[in-house]
Design a protein around this motif. Structure first.
Motif, PDB file in Angstrom:
ATOM      1  N   ARG A  49       8.643 -47.481  -0.897  1.00 57.28           N
ATOM      2  CA  ARG A  49       8.015 -46.196  -1.215  1.00 57.28           C
ATOM      3  C   ARG A  49       6.489 -46.268  -1.098  1.00 57.28           C
ATOM      4  NH1 ARG A  49      11.483 -42.514  -2.818  1.00 57.28           N
ATOM      5  NH2 ARG A  49       9.937 -41.232  -3.881  1.00 57.28           N
ATOM      6  N   GLY A  50       6.007 -47.324  -0.442  1.00 58.92           N
ATOM      7  CA  GLY A  50       4.587 -47.406  -0.088  1.00 58.92           C
ATOM      8  C   GLY A  50       3.656 -47.907  -1.169  1.00 58.92           C
ATOM      9  N   HIS A  51       4.180 -48.564  -2.186  1.00 54.72           N
ATOM     10  CA  HIS A  51       3.331 -49.043  -3.277  1.00 54.72           C
ATOM     11  C   HIS A  51       3.002 -50.528  -3.101  1.00 54.72           C
ATOM     12  CE1 HIS A  51       4.239 -45.244  -5.096  1.00 54.72           C
ATOM     13  NE2 HIS A  51       5.529 -45.524  -5.230  1.00 54.72           N
ATOM     14  N   HIS A  52       1.876 -50.923  -3.689  1.00 54.85           N
ATOM     15  CA  HIS A  52       1.513 -52.337  -3.732  1.00 54.85           C
ATOM     16  C   HIS A  52       2.090 -52.915  -5.018  1.00 54.85           C
ATOM     17  CE1 HIS A  52      -1.041 -55.842  -4.738  1.00 54.85           C
ATOM     18  NE2 HIS A  52      -0.968 -56.049  -3.432  1.00 54.85           N
ATOM     19  N   VAL A  53       2.791 -54.035  -4.897  1.00 54.69           N
ATOM     20  CA  VAL A  53       3.465 -54.588  -6.077  1.00 54.69           C
ATOM     21  C   VAL A  53       3.172 -56.080  -6.194  1.00 54.69           C
ATOM     22  CG1 VAL A  53       5.624 -54.955  -4.806  1.00 54.69           C
ATOM     23  CG2 VAL A  53       5.697 -54.754  -7.282  1.00 54.69           C
TER      24      VAL A  53
ATOM     25  N   ILE B  59      13.979 -46.337 -10.875  1.00 56.39           N
ATOM     26  CA  ILE B  59      12.924 -46.809 -11.772  1.00 56.39           C
ATOM     27  C   ILE B  59      11.547 -46.580 -11.148  1.00 56.39           C
ATOM     28  CG2 ILE B  59      11.952 -48.872 -12.886  1.00 56.39           C
ATOM     29  CD1 ILE B  59      14.886 -49.892 -13.165  1.00 56.39           C
ATOM     30  N   ILE B  60      11.427 -46.822  -9.840  1.00 51.32           N
ATOM     31  CA  ILE B  60      10.145 -46.579  -9.148  1.00 51.32           C
ATOM     32  C   ILE B  60       9.817 -45.089  -9.147  1.00 51.32           C
ATOM     33  CG2 ILE B  60       8.862 -46.835  -6.992  1.00 51.32           C
ATOM     34  CD1 ILE B  60       9.486 -49.489  -8.508  1.00 51.32           C
ATOM     35  N   ARG B  61      10.817 -44.247  -8.947  1.00 49.74           N
ATOM     36  CA  ARG B  61      10.580 -42.790  -8.964  1.00 49.74           C
ATOM     37  C   ARG B  61      10.178 -42.322 -10.363  1.00 49.74           C
ATOM     38  NH1 ARG B  61      15.011 -39.295  -5.971  1.00 49.74           N
ATOM     39  NH2 ARG B  61      13.371 -37.749  -6.351  1.00 49.74           N
ATOM     40  N   TYR B  62      10.702 -42.972 -11.383  1.00 48.36           N
ATOM     41  CA  TYR B  62      10.311 -42.680 -12.763  1.00 48.36           C
ATOM     42  C   TYR B  62       8.819 -42.941 -12.945  1.00 48.36           C
ATOM     43  CZ  TYR B  62       9.994 -43.653 -17.849  1.00 48.36           C
ATOM     44  OH  TYR B  62       9.632 -43.696 -19.183  1.00 48.36           O
ATOM     45  N   ILE B  63       8.329 -44.039 -12.373  1.00 46.33           N
ATOM     46  CA  ILE B  63       6.891 -44.343 -12.440  1.00 46.33           C
ATOM     47  C   ILE B  63       6.097 -43.259 -11.699  1.00 46.33           C
ATOM     48  CG2 ILE B  63       5.113 -45.951 -11.636  1.00 46.33           C
ATOM     49  CD1 ILE B  63       7.148 -48.213 -12.077  1.00 46.33           C
ATOM     50  N   GLU B  64       6.562 -42.886 -10.520  1.00 45.27           N
ATOM     51  CA  GLU B  64       5.849 -41.892  -9.714  1.00 45.27           C
ATOM     52  C   GLU B  64       5.693 -40.560 -10.446  1.00 45.27           C
ATOM     53  OE1 GLU B  64       7.410 -43.587  -5.363  1.00 45.27           O
ATOM     54  OE2 GLU B  64       8.342 -41.818  -6.267  1.00 45.27           O
ATOM     55  N   ARG B  65       6.700 -40.185 -11.205  1.00 46.72           N
ATOM     56  CA  ARG B  65       6.638 -38.921 -11.957  1.00 46.72           C
ATOM     57  C   ARG B  65       5.676 -38.971 -13.128  1.00 46.72           C
ATOM     58  NH1 ARG B  65      12.296 -39.203 -11.127  1.00 46.72           N
ATOM     59  NH2 ARG B  65      12.665 -39.969 -13.244  1.00 46.72           N
ATOM     60  N   ASN B  66       5.340 -40.177 -13.568  1.00 44.11           N
ATOM     61  CA  ASN B  66       4.548 -40.309 -14.795  1.00 44.11           C
ATOM     62  C   ASN B  66       3.115 -40.815 -14.593  1.00 44.11           C
ATOM     63  OD1 ASN B  66       6.251 -39.853 -17.483  1.00 44.11           O
ATOM     64  ND2 ASN B  66       7.621 -40.661 -15.898  1.00 44.11           N
TER      65      ASN B  66
ATOM     66  N   ILE C  93      10.766 -55.073  -6.384  1.00 44.25           N
ATOM     67  CA  ILE C  93       9.723 -55.296  -5.372  1.00 44.25           C
ATOM     68  C   ILE C  93      10.074 -54.529  -4.097  1.00 44.25           C
ATOM     69  CG2 ILE C  93       8.683 -57.030  -3.843  1.00 44.25           C
ATOM     70  CD1 ILE C  93       9.160 -59.095  -6.118  1.00 44.25           C
ATOM     71  N   GLU C  94      11.318 -54.691  -3.670  1.00 43.02           N
ATOM     72  CA  GLU C  94      11.800 -54.033  -2.446  1.00 43.02           C
ATOM     73  C   GLU C  94      11.692 -52.517  -2.541  1.00 43.02           C
ATOM     74  OE1 GLU C  94      16.168 -53.476  -0.410  1.00 43.02           O
ATOM     75  OE2 GLU C  94      15.760 -55.392  -1.391  1.00 43.02           O
ATOM     76  N   ALA C  95      12.130 -51.951  -3.670  1.00 44.88           N
ATOM     77  CA  ALA C  95      12.111 -50.491  -3.849  1.00 44.88           C
ATOM     78  C   ALA C  95      10.683 -49.960  -3.885  1.00 44.88           C
ATOM     79  CB  ALA C  95      12.849 -50.113  -5.132  1.00 44.88           C
ATOM     80  N   ALA C  96       9.779 -50.694  -4.548  1.00 42.42           N
ATOM     81  CA  ALA C  96       8.375 -50.256  -4.633  1.00 42.42           C
ATOM     82  C   ALA C  96       7.720 -50.276  -3.255  1.00 42.42           C
ATOM     83  CB  ALA C  96       7.609 -51.150  -5.606  1.00 42.42           C
TER      84      ALA C  96
ATOM     85  N   ILE D 220       1.452 -51.588  -8.756  1.00 38.83           N
ATOM     86  CA  ILE D 220       2.467 -51.815  -9.787  1.00 38.83           C
ATOM     87  C   ILE D 220       2.566 -53.313 -10.069  1.00 38.83           C
ATOM     88  CG2 ILE D 220       4.915 -51.589 -10.367  1.00 38.83           C
ATOM     89  CD1 ILE D 220       5.006 -49.159  -8.457  1.00 38.83           C
ATOM     90  N   LYS D 221       2.598 -53.655 -11.349  1.00 38.00           N
ATOM     91  CA  LYS D 221       2.793 -55.050 -11.747  1.00 38.00           C
ATOM     92  C   LYS D 221       4.180 -55.173 -12.391  1.00 38.00           C
ATOM     93  CE  LYS D 221      -1.563 -56.548 -11.035  1.00 38.00           C
ATOM     94  NZ  LYS D 221      -2.080 -55.427 -10.235  1.00 38.00           N
ATOM     95  N   ILE D 222       4.926 -56.190 -11.982  1.00 35.86           N
ATOM     96  CA  ILE D 222       6.215 -56.498 -12.617  1.00 35.86           C
ATOM     97  C   ILE D 222       6.012 -57.733 -13.482  1.00 35.86           C
ATOM     98  CG2 ILE D 222       8.637 -57.108 -12.258  1.00 35.86           C
ATOM     99  CD1 ILE D 222       8.461 -55.756  -9.497  1.00 35.86           C
ATOM    100  N   LEU D 223       6.252 -57.598 -14.788  1.00 30.86           N
ATOM    101  CA  LEU D 223       6.096 -58.719 -15.701  1.00 30.86           C
ATOM    102  C   LEU D 223       7.411 -59.481 -15.756  1.00 30.86           C
ATOM    103  CD1 LEU D 223       4.137 -56.997 -18.619  1.00 30.86           C
ATOM    104  CD2 LEU D 223       3.216 -58.301 -16.695  1.00 30.86           C
TER     105      LEU D 223
END
Length: 290
Positions: free
Chosen positions: A25-29, A282-289, A19-22, A3-6
């Motif tokens: 949940r085990g994601h690279h940010v 917001i992170i869970r929204y990404i996971e669903r999509n 960053i913390e939430a991602a 995941i990239k945060i702009l």
């Protein structure tokens, strides 16, 4: 996922929480300054270089684009879209939300309640403009203003005429809106993620201040929305095409009135007021999509 945060500032509260939430949940940010991205546009192979390195293997981006860098920030989001990357805020929705006049027209077309608003091309007939919104007191807003800056309450007809004429003389585009007295200097911010209200707060302006922005010294408290308010907030975000949005509303005698739909809503105030983990939503929204 990658995941990239702009964001131009990785130390901002909202950026840090995402960053913390991602990571939880085990994601690279990774945080990227959109202004340091170079866009390479060619047939079938659009690409982005960041600090000299090509960006690959990105699953999703979270745009946190400030109003002052909307043009280039949107171009970066659009480039990611061309590369097939999911974005929590689509480029077209970002552009639409930053244009206050266009936003109000979109919301009006969706039949949502709004304060009566007038926009003219530097009309010399200022008295007629004031009459259209029901007279003074009234609100005058700069089209480019943010966080309560460039917003004036004109309490009398003479004051309204003076302010509008001054802005016209500077060729600063403004909208004129009716003043909703019963709101009492307060508004509601509803945070929408993926078509659902994930948090709502009532913001109250400090004594003698009609603007309720937290940046202007306002205070926030948790609020339970009525069905009408919840439906209006969800419909407003949907009409703007925003998956993540902060919808600002006034409580009025004729129901909720939409003030603005923010495409990069801050998380600090609403997480503090509600105690809810909005960043996780917001992170869970990404996971669903993705």
């Amino acid at each position: 996922m990658n995941i990239k945060i702009l964001s131009r500032n990785s130390h901002l509260y909202s950026t840090q929480r995402l960053i913390e939430a991602a990571k939880k949940r085990g994601h690279h940010v990774e945080v990227m300054d959109p202004l340091k991205c170079d866009l390479v546009i060619e047939k079938r192979k659009p690409s982005i270089f960041y600090k000299g390195k090509v960006i690959t293997d990105t699953d999703a981006v979270i745009p946190r684009i400030g109003a002052s860098v909307t043009f280039y920030g949107t171009a970066v989001v659009r480039q990611f879209e061309m590369m097939g990357v999911f974005t929590t805020t689509e480029s077209q929705a970002l552009v639409r939300s930053r244009d206050k006049l266009r936003s109000l027209q979109v919301l009006s077309r969706a039949r949502l309640g709004l304060p009566k608003t007038v926009f003219t091309n530097y009309s010399k007939d200022v008295g007629e403009v004031i009459k259209h919104v029901g007279g003074a007191p009234l609100i005058i807003k700069l089209l480019e203003g943010t966080q309560g800056l460039g917003v004036v309450l004109a309490e009398t007809k003479n004051a309204a005429e003076s302010v509008i004429e001054a802005f016209n003389g500077l060729q600063a585009r403004v909208i004129v809106q009716e003043f909703i007295k019963e709101a009492g200097g307060a508004d509601i911010r509803a945070l929408i993620v993926d078509g659902h209200v994930v948090g709502a707060m009532k913001r109250q302006g400090k004594e003698g201040e009609f603007r309720s922005n937290l940046h202007r010294g306002g205070t926030a408290s948790v609020i339970e929305l009525t069905d009408d308010e919840e439906n209006a907030a969800i419909k407003a975000a949907k009409s703007m095409g925003l998956g993540v949005a902060g919808v600002d509303m006034l409580q009025s005698s004729r129901g909720p009135l939409i003030l603005e739909v923010n495409s990069s809503p801050g998380l600090e105030g609403i997480e503090a007021a509600t105690g809810k983990d909005i960043a996780k939503s917001i992170i869970r929204y990404i996971e669903r999509n993705v």
